[in-house]
Scaffold this active site. Structure first.
Site, short mmCIF file in Angstrom:
data_model
loop_
_atom_site.label_atom_id
_atom_site.label_comp_id
_atom_site.label_asym_id
_atom_site.label_seq_id
_atom_site.Cartn_x
_atom_site.Cartn_y
_atom_site.Cartn_z
N ARG A 14 -10.09 0.79 8.73
CA ARG A 14 -9.65 -0.57 9.02
C ARG A 14 -10.70 -1.35 9.80
O ARG A 14 -10.48 -2.51 10.12
CB ARG A 14 -8.39 -0.52 9.87
CG ARG A 14 -7.11 -0.60 9.09
CD ARG A 14 -5.98 -0.46 10.09
NE ARG A 14 -4.83 -1.19 9.69
CZ ARG A 14 -3.78 -0.65 9.09
NH1 ARG A 14 -3.76 0.62 8.81
NH2 ARG A 14 -2.74 -1.40 8.80
N LYS A 41 0.84 -1.21 0.00
CA LYS A 41 0.00 0.00 0.00
C LYS A 41 0.88 1.26 0.00
O LYS A 41 0.68 2.16 -0.81
CB LYS A 41 -0.93 0.03 1.23
CG LYS A 41 -1.87 -1.15 1.32
CD LYS A 41 -2.78 -1.04 2.53
CE LYS A 41 -2.09 -1.13 3.88
NZ LYS A 41 -1.41 -2.41 4.16
N ARG A 60 -0.99 -8.40 13.61
CA ARG A 60 -1.50 -7.49 12.57
C ARG A 60 -2.35 -8.24 11.55
O ARG A 60 -3.40 -7.76 11.12
CB ARG A 60 -0.33 -6.80 11.86
CG ARG A 60 0.35 -5.75 12.73
CD ARG A 60 1.76 -5.46 12.28
NE ARG A 60 1.86 -4.78 11.01
CZ ARG A 60 3.00 -4.62 10.35
NH1 ARG A 60 4.14 -5.10 10.87
NH2 ARG A 60 3.03 -3.98 9.20
N ARG A 88 11.14 -1.22 11.42
CA ARG A 88 10.02 -0.79 12.27
C ARG A 88 9.87 -1.74 13.45
O ARG A 88 10.05 -2.94 13.29
CB ARG A 88 8.72 -0.81 11.44
CG ARG A 88 8.41 0.51 10.78
CD ARG A 88 7.31 0.45 9.77
NE ARG A 88 6.10 -0.25 10.15
CZ ARG A 88 4.99 -0.28 9.40
NH1 ARG A 88 4.97 0.36 8.25
NH2 ARG A 88 3.92 -0.94 9.77
N ARG A 99 11.80 -5.70 5.47
CA ARG A 99 11.62 -4.28 5.19
C ARG A 99 12.54 -3.41 6.04
O ARG A 99 12.75 -3.65 7.22
CB ARG A 99 10.18 -3.86 5.44
CG ARG A 99 10.04 -2.33 5.38
CD ARG A 99 8.66 -1.82 5.34
NE ARG A 99 7.79 -2.38 6.34
CZ ARG A 99 6.48 -2.23 6.33
NH1 ARG A 99 5.91 -1.56 5.36
NH2 ARG A 99 5.74 -2.76 7.26
P1 AP5 Z 1 4.80 -1.48 1.88
O1 AP5 Z 1 4.53 -0.72 0.63
O2 AP5 Z 1 5.40 -0.74 3.01
O3 AP5 Z 1 3.48 -2.28 2.32
P2 AP5 Z 1 2.22 -1.81 3.15
O4 AP5 Z 1 1.04 -2.55 2.61
O5 AP5 Z 1 2.15 -0.32 3.17
O6 AP5 Z 1 2.63 -2.42 4.54
P3 AP5 Z 1 2.54 -1.83 6.01
O7 AP5 Z 1 3.26 -2.80 6.86
O8 AP5 Z 1 3.00 -0.41 6.05
O9 AP5 Z 1 1.00 -1.92 6.24
P4 AP5 Z 1 0.28 -1.89 7.55
O10 AP5 Z 1 -1.11 -1.78 7.02
O11 AP5 Z 1 0.55 -3.02 8.46
O12 AP5 Z 1 0.91 -0.62 8.28
P5 AP5 Z 1 0.41 0.87 8.56
O13 AP5 Z 1 1.57 1.74 8.51
O14 AP5 Z 1 -0.79 1.23 7.74
O15 AP5 Z 1 5.70 -2.73 1.47
C1 AP5 Z 1 6.19 -3.63 2.44
C2 AP5 Z 1 7.60 -4.11 2.03
O16 AP5 Z 1 7.53 -4.84 0.80
C3 AP5 Z 1 8.59 -2.97 1.77
O17 AP5 Z 1 9.87 -3.39 2.14
C4 AP5 Z 1 8.52 -2.75 0.26
O18 AP5 Z 1 9.70 -2.19 -0.22
C5 AP5 Z 1 8.29 -4.18 -0.22
N1 AP5 Z 1 7.46 -4.29 -1.41
C6 AP5 Z 1 6.34 -3.57 -1.68
N2 AP5 Z 1 5.81 -3.98 -2.85
C7 AP5 Z 1 6.60 -4.98 -3.33
C8 AP5 Z 1 6.58 -5.83 -4.47
N3 AP5 Z 1 5.60 -5.75 -5.37
N4 AP5 Z 1 7.54 -6.76 -4.60
C9 AP5 Z 1 8.48 -6.90 -3.66
N5 AP5 Z 1 8.59 -6.13 -2.56
C10 AP5 Z 1 7.66 -5.18 -2.39
O19 AP5 Z 1 -0.13 0.72 10.08
C11 AP5 Z 1 0.76 0.41 11.11
C12 AP5 Z 1 0.00 0.30 12.41
O20 AP5 Z 1 -0.63 1.56 12.73
C13 AP5 Z 1 -1.15 -0.71 12.43
O21 AP5 Z 1 -0.70 -2.04 12.69
C14 AP5 Z 1 -2.02 -0.15 13.56
O22 AP5 Z 1 -1.47 -0.48 14.82
C15 AP5 Z 1 -1.89 1.36 13.36
N6 AP5 Z 1 -2.93 1.88 12.48
C16 AP5 Z 1 -2.78 2.40 11.25
N7 AP5 Z 1 -3.95 2.74 10.71
C17 AP5 Z 1 -4.90 2.39 11.63
C18 AP5 Z 1 -6.32 2.46 11.63
N8 AP5 Z 1 -7.01 2.92 10.57
N9 AP5 Z 1 -6.96 2.02 12.75
C19 AP5 Z 1 -6.30 1.56 13.82
N10 AP5 Z 1 -4.96 1.44 13.87
C20 AP5 Z 1 -4.25 1.86 12.77
#
Ligand code: AP5
Length: 214
Positions: free
Chosen positions: A89, A14, A172, A161, A128
Site C-alpha cells: 500500500r 478486492k 482511508r 467493521r 457493508r
Molecule cells: P469488499 O470486497 O469488501 O471490498 P474491498 O476492496 O476488499 O474493501 P475493504 O474495505 O476491505 O478494503 P480496504 O482496502 O479498505 O480494507 P483492508 O481490509 O485491506 O467489498 C466492499 C462491499 O461492497 C461489501 O459489502 C461487498 O459485499 C460489496 N461489493 C463488492 N463488490 C461489489 C459489486 N461489484 N457490486 C456491489 N457491491 C459490491 O484494510 C483495512 C485496514 O487495515 C486499512 O485501512 C489499514 O488500516 C490496515 N491495512 C491493511 N493493509 C495494510 C497495509 N498494507 N499497510 C498498512 N496498513 C494496512
C-alpha cells in the site's frame, strides 16, 4: 505460476473478488486487513497496535506490515503461487516486497487494479456487513444473506467493521490517494499492471479469470 497483487480503493471489491479467485485458482489469499482483524479479535500485541491505526482509517506502520507479510510468504503453501490483497500500500512496502519475493523465487506476475467510482465506494462501505466468524462480506442492499443478520456460509453473526463509517472512510481514501495510488505507476512501468472496472461483481470475476489464463 500466479503471484498476484489485487489493488484498488477501499470498497472496490478486492476481498469479494479475492475469495472467488482463490476458490478457482487454489492459491492462498493473503489479506493484510484480514490478518490485522484476526490479531485484533485475538487481542494479541499486534492486534492492539493495529487497532490503534485501523479503527480511525490510518495505515499500520510499514515495518510492522512488511514483517507480517514476509513471514506469511515464507510458508510452504505459497510455493504454488499466492494472491496478495491490500499489500503493498506504500512505495516502501512495494520495494520490500520486491526484495522478499526475489529471495524466495516467487516474484510478482500480475498486478490487478480494480477501479470503482467514489459514490459507489461510499455506498458499499457504509452498507457493508461482515461475518464475525468467517469474515465473508455482505451488503445491506446488494448482497443480502438468506436470513437477516446471519452468515450464509457459517451461520456467524453479521456485524459492521469499526472503520466502515464515513469519517474513517475519508481517512482511508485520503491514504489511498496519497500513498497507494503512486504504486499504480510503479507497477505500470514494470509492465505488470492491468486495470478492471469494479462496478459489476458478476461480470468482473470471469474477466479476471480469463486474464489470469484460467
Ligand atoms: P469488499 O470486497 O469488501 O471490498 P474491498 O476492496 O476488499 O474493501 P475493504 O474495505 O476491505 O478494503 P480496504 O482496502 O479498505 O480494507 P483492508 O481490509 O485491506 O467489498 C466492499 C462491499 O461492497 C461489501 O459489502 C461487498 O459485499 C460489496 N461489493 C463488492 N463488490 C461489489 C459489486 N461489484 N457490486 C456491489 N457491491 C459490491 O484494510 C483495512 C485496514 O487495515 C486499512 O485501512 C489499514 O488500516 C490496515 N491495512 C491493511 N493493509 C495494510 C497495509 N498494507 N499497510 C498498512 N496498513 C494496512
Amino acid at each position: 505460476m500466479l503471484n498476484i497483487i489485487l489493488m484498488g480503493p477501499p470498497g472496490a471489491g478486492k476481498g469479494t473478488q479475492a475469495k472467488k479467485l482463490i476458490a478457482a485458482l487454489e492459491i492462498p489469499h493473503i489479506s493484510t486487513g484480514d490478518m490485522f482483524r484476526e490479531a485484533i479479535k485475538e487481542g494479541t500485541p499486534l492486534g492492539k497496535l493495529a487497532a490503534s491505526y485501523i479503527n480511525d482509517g490510518h495505515l499500520v506502520p510499514d515495518d510492522v506490515t512488511i514483517g507480517l507479510v514476509k513471514e506469511r510468504l515464507s510458508k510452504s503453501d505459497c510455493a504454488k503461487g499466492y494472491l496478495l490483497d491490500g499489500f503493498p500500500r506504500t512505495i516502501p512496502q512495494a520495494e520490500a516486497l520486491e526484495v522478499m519475493t526475489k529471495e524466495i523465487g516467487r516474484e510478482i506476475t500480475h498486478v490487478i487494479d480494480i477501479e470503482t467510482p467514489k459514490e459507489e465506494l461510499v455506498r458499499r462501505i457504509c452498507g457493508r456487513r461482515v461475518c464475525k466468524k468467517c469474515g465473508a462480506p455482505y451488503h445491506v442492499i446488494n448482497i443480502k444473506p438468506k436470513v437477516d443478520g446471519v452468515c450464509d456460509i457459517c451461520g456467524g453473526e453479521l456485524v459492521q467493521r469499526p472503520d466502515d463509517n464515513e469519517e474513517a472512510l475519508n481517512v482511508r481514501l485520503d491514504a489511498y490517494h496519497k500513498q497507494t495510488k503512486p504504486l499504480l505507476d510503479f507497477y505500470a512501468k514494470k509492465g505488470l499492471l492491468k486495470e478492471f472496472d469494479g462496478t459489476s461483481s458478476a461480470e468482473l470475476t470471469p474477466k479476471l479469470l480469463a486474464y489470469l489464463g484460467e
